[in-house]
Write a protein that holds these residues in place. Structure first.
Motif, PDB file in Angstrom:
ATOM      1  N   GLU A 141       0.858  -1.183   0.000  1.00 31.75           N
ATOM      2  CA  GLU A 141       0.000   0.000   0.000  1.00 31.75           C
ATOM      3  C   GLU A 141       0.899   1.239   0.000  1.00 31.75           C
ATOM      4  OE1 GLU A 141      -3.537   1.781   2.883  1.00 31.75           O
ATOM      5  OE2 GLU A 141      -2.856  -0.280   3.164  1.00 31.75           O
ATOM      6  N   GLY A 199       1.767   2.510  -8.471  1.00 26.60           N
ATOM      7  CA  GLY A 199       1.291   1.446  -9.340  1.00 26.60           C
ATOM      8  C   GLY A 199       1.943   1.532 -10.703  1.00 26.60           C
ATOM      9  N   GLY A 209      -4.605  -5.052  -9.523  1.00 21.57           N
ATOM     10  CA  GLY A 209      -3.707  -3.934  -9.782  1.00 21.57           C
ATOM     11  C   GLY A 209      -3.952  -3.264 -11.118  1.00 21.57           C
ATOM     12  N   ALA A 248      -3.399   0.528 -12.308  1.00 16.77           N
ATOM     13  CA  ALA A 248      -2.070   1.017 -12.673  1.00 16.77           C
ATOM     14  C   ALA A 248      -1.938   1.224 -14.180  1.00 16.77           C
ATOM     15  CB  ALA A 248      -0.995   0.053 -12.185  1.00 16.77           C
ATOM     16  N   ARG A 263      -0.596   2.749  -4.718  1.00 16.09           N
ATOM     17  CA  ARG A 263      -1.473   1.591  -4.530  1.00 16.09           C
ATOM     18  C   ARG A 263      -2.328   1.800  -3.293  1.00 16.09           C
ATOM     19  NH1 ARG A 263      -1.372  -1.968  -8.938  1.00 16.09           N
ATOM     20  NH2 ARG A 263       0.768  -2.280  -9.613  1.00 16.09           N
TER      21      ARG A 263
END
Length: 159
Positions: free
Chosen positions: A58, A62, A92, A95, A102
């Motif tokens: 976190e 990304g 993900g 991204a 993230r």
């Protein structure tokens, strides 16, 4: 054996065909033909992860979408479980649209084989093949919209 079959056995890369079929099963690549899927596969890298390995944390920027070929990944936010992703699923994906921090941590649950596509490579693919890129971005928008509706519905139920 018919000549067509003999030529297919000589000239077709069976391993590539299997990998392209795998990509074709993912919602993010829905509606792409074999040639388009092969182009996507060409920009994908694959890495093996051990159990308990952090893929990203976190707050990390990304830079790639991740596709689980084999294995399982736990997603968490601030240490609290969010979801588990398994074979044939991806995470993900935001991204590919923006390079922002993230919002979760991704950690393998077991030994996993995971493909990933960097945003810079995806951007180059979109530039070279705009129709292909548009189709993937359309699929991403549809999937993100669905996930947002699911999250909103869960939030409303918790009130």
């Amino acid at each position: 054996m018919p000549l067509k079959k003999v030529l297919e056995n000589i000239f077709l890369d069976k391993e590539l065909i299997e990998k392209v079929k795998f990509l074709g099963k993912l919602d993010v690549f829905n509606g792409l033909d074999y040639r388009a899927l092969a182009r996507v596969y060409q920009i994908m890298e694959v890495k093996n992860y051990n159990a308990g390995e952090v893929i990203f944390s976190e707050g990390d920027i990304g830079r790639a979408i991740f596709i689980i070929k084999k294995g399982e990944v736990a997603l968490s936010k601030s240490g609290k479980p969010l979801a588990t992703v398994k074979d044939g699923e991806f995470f993900g994906e935001m991204a590919l649209l923006e390079g922002v921090p993230r919002t979760a941590t991704a950690k393998t649950v077991c030994a996993s084989e995971i493909g990933f596509i960097y945003k810079v490579r995806f951007d180059s693919l979109m530039e070279a093949y705009p129709a292909l890129g548009l189709k993937i971005v359309h699929n991403l928008a549809r999937l993100l919209s669905y996930r947002l509706r699911q999250t909103s519905a869960q939030y409303v139920k918790s009130i």
